[in-house]
Design an enzyme around this catalytic site. Structure first.
Site, mmCIF file in Angstrom:
data_model
loop_
_atom_site.group_PDB
_atom_site.id
_atom_site.type_symbol
_atom_site.label_atom_id
_atom_site.label_comp_id
_atom_site.label_asym_id
_atom_site.label_seq_id
_atom_site.Cartn_x
_atom_site.Cartn_y
_atom_site.Cartn_z
ATOM 1 N N HIS A 11 104.294 26.029 9.815
ATOM 2 C CA HIS A 11 104.636 24.591 9.755
ATOM 3 C C HIS A 11 105.805 24.243 10.695
ATOM 4 O O HIS A 11 106.184 23.076 10.770
ATOM 5 C CB HIS A 11 105.000 24.173 8.324
ATOM 6 C CG HIS A 11 103.868 24.326 7.349
ATOM 7 N ND1 HIS A 11 102.624 23.771 7.562
ATOM 8 C CD2 HIS A 11 103.788 24.971 6.151
ATOM 9 C CE1 HIS A 11 101.823 24.071 6.537
ATOM 10 N NE2 HIS A 11 102.503 24.793 5.676
ATOM 11 N N ASP A 27 95.427 29.951 6.308
ATOM 12 C CA ASP A 27 96.283 29.526 5.194
ATOM 13 C C ASP A 27 95.670 28.268 4.564
ATOM 14 O O ASP A 27 94.967 27.510 5.242
ATOM 15 C CB ASP A 27 97.682 29.213 5.750
ATOM 16 C CG ASP A 27 98.719 28.949 4.671
ATOM 17 O OD1 ASP A 27 99.494 29.862 4.365
ATOM 18 O OD2 ASP A 27 98.762 27.806 4.147
ATOM 19 N N HIS A 56 97.044 25.647 3.861
ATOM 20 C CA HIS A 56 97.633 24.466 4.508
ATOM 21 C C HIS A 56 97.357 24.492 6.010
ATOM 22 O O HIS A 56 97.376 25.556 6.626
ATOM 23 C CB HIS A 56 99.152 24.448 4.286
ATOM 24 C CG HIS A 56 99.537 24.466 2.844
ATOM 25 N ND1 HIS A 56 99.904 25.616 2.187
ATOM 26 C CD2 HIS A 56 99.604 23.461 1.940
ATOM 27 C CE1 HIS A 56 100.187 25.322 0.921
ATOM 28 N NE2 HIS A 56 100.008 24.029 0.741
ATOM 29 N N ASP A 97 97.205 31.821 0.160
ATOM 30 C CA ASP A 97 97.291 30.732 -0.821
ATOM 31 C C ASP A 97 95.987 29.945 -0.960
ATOM 32 O O ASP A 97 95.924 28.984 -1.723
ATOM 33 C CB ASP A 97 98.476 29.794 -0.529
ATOM 34 C CG ASP A 97 98.623 29.420 0.928
ATOM 35 O OD1 ASP A 97 97.738 29.776 1.735
ATOM 36 O OD2 ASP A 97 99.625 28.773 1.271
HETATM 37 ZN ZN LIG Z 1 100.228 27.638 2.851
#
Ligand SMILES: [Zn+2]
Length: 344
Positions: free
Chosen positions: A159, A195, A197, A284
């Site tokens: 991120h 991931d 995200h 995740d």
């Molecule tokens: Zn993540």
């Protein structure tokens, strides 16, 4: 598989972040990396220490102001009367460019920290530097001829933008490893992010680049972090137009659904003809992960890993998310086993 790992991450222990406006304990805790290291060791993988690599590889991706900020903000912040232990922004430029770069610690925190999930405290900088060293060491092992190596990075990185932290991330380990490979004989590099995200920082860093392909499979950001990025229409620009592929999935998608999306990602990577692959390995997406985005099973991680391994590319695996829950270690062991068997 060689697992690059160190205990330097222990120095970074974020306490709090805001969820729906409420203060909660951060799930990005040192115990995550301890469990992953234990699981890798128990599965018979060889743990090796990172090499000292200096600042060059991080500076090839991040701006000088941002690195200066990360390294020196804690003592500056603590000189403010009544300031919190952790550096957490309370102002944001909100994309209203041009915004001038502020001299104040509070202003700079707003400039360089996208959200409240990347608090900086004593030891954060050292841990982030060590995490990047782990990623670059794994890239070096692959450049030296290893078919693959796994970087047990903490804090995670995907991120983080050129000049902005966010979502538990400070230095973008995947981007740093990919740029290191570019600078050391690999003309084309692909980054695949699985991931739960979207890898928004990685997308942002390579947005206008045609030499690094970024592919991300993730829970649809329409109602999930990082919200503003990760949508299917984001394809890159200029030289990078067409070199960014986002494959958002409905919340709760299972292993089968993820494998279908991954198939499209794998085809795109094959067409790009990269010399090496960097894999942003978030765990995740698991059905038991507390962040509840997708519903991949532990066995499913082995299938996903095999599908990626069949690309038959020199691969640097880099740890991203995956939070404390009973299956965390088993998910890593399943993925690494599936990857090795997929390579045949
Ligand atoms: Zn993540």
């Amino acid at each position: 598989m060689r697992v690059v790992q160190s205990d330097a991450h222990e120095r970074h222990h974020p306490k709090h972040f805001l969820v729906n406006g409420a203060v909660q304990d951060s799930p990005e805790v040192p115990e995550r990396a301890r469990r992953l290291a234990q699981a890798a060791r128990a599965a018979g993988h060889e743990l090796v220490a990172p090499r000292a690599i200096g600042r060059g590889p991080a500076a090839a991706v991040h701006s000088p102001e941002y690195l200066q900020f990360l390294e020196h903000i804690v003592p500056r912040w603590r000189r403010i009367a009544g300031a919190s232990d952790e550096v957490i922004p309370n102002v944001h430029p909100q994309g209203r460019w041009p915004a001038s770069y502020p001299a104040s610690a509070v202003g700079q925190a707003g400039f360089h920290q996208a959200d409240t999930a990347c608090p900086i405290s004593e030891g954060t900088w050292e841990a982030a530097v060590a995490s990047a060293e782990i990623a670059v060491t794994a890239a070096q092992l692959v450049a030296e001829g290893a078919p693959h190596a796994y970087a047990l990075c903490r804090p995670p990185g995907h991120h983080a933008y050129t000049d902005m932290a966010g979502g538990f991330c400070f230095l973008n380990n995947c981007a740093i490893a990919a740029q290191w490979l570019r600078d050391h004989g690999h003309a084309r590099v692909a980054i695949l992010d699985i991931d739960v995200h979207h890898g928004n920082g990685t997308q942002g860093i390579f947005w206008a680049r045609g030499d690094v392909l970024t592919v991300s499979v993730h829970a649809d950001p329409v109602r999930f972090y990082p919200f503003f990025w990760g949508h299917a229409h984001e394809r890159g620009e200029a030289d990078g137009l067409g070199c960014n592929l986002n494959l958002p999935l409905a919340r709760g998608t299972d292993t089968r659904g993820l494998l279908e999306a991954l198939d499209a990602g794998v085809k795109r990577i094959r067409a790009f003809q990269p010399d090496a692959l960097v894999l942003a390995l978030g765990l995740d997406a698991h059905e038991g992960d507390p962040l509840k985005g997708l519903a991949v099973t532990t066995d499913g991680f082995a299938e996903i890993a095999s599908a990626i391994a069949r690309l038959d590319l020199p691969t640097v695996l880099i740890q991203e998310g995956g939070y404390l829950q009973d299956a965390l270690g088993a998910n890593l062991a399943s993925f690494l086993a599936g990857f090795e068997s997929g390579r045949g």
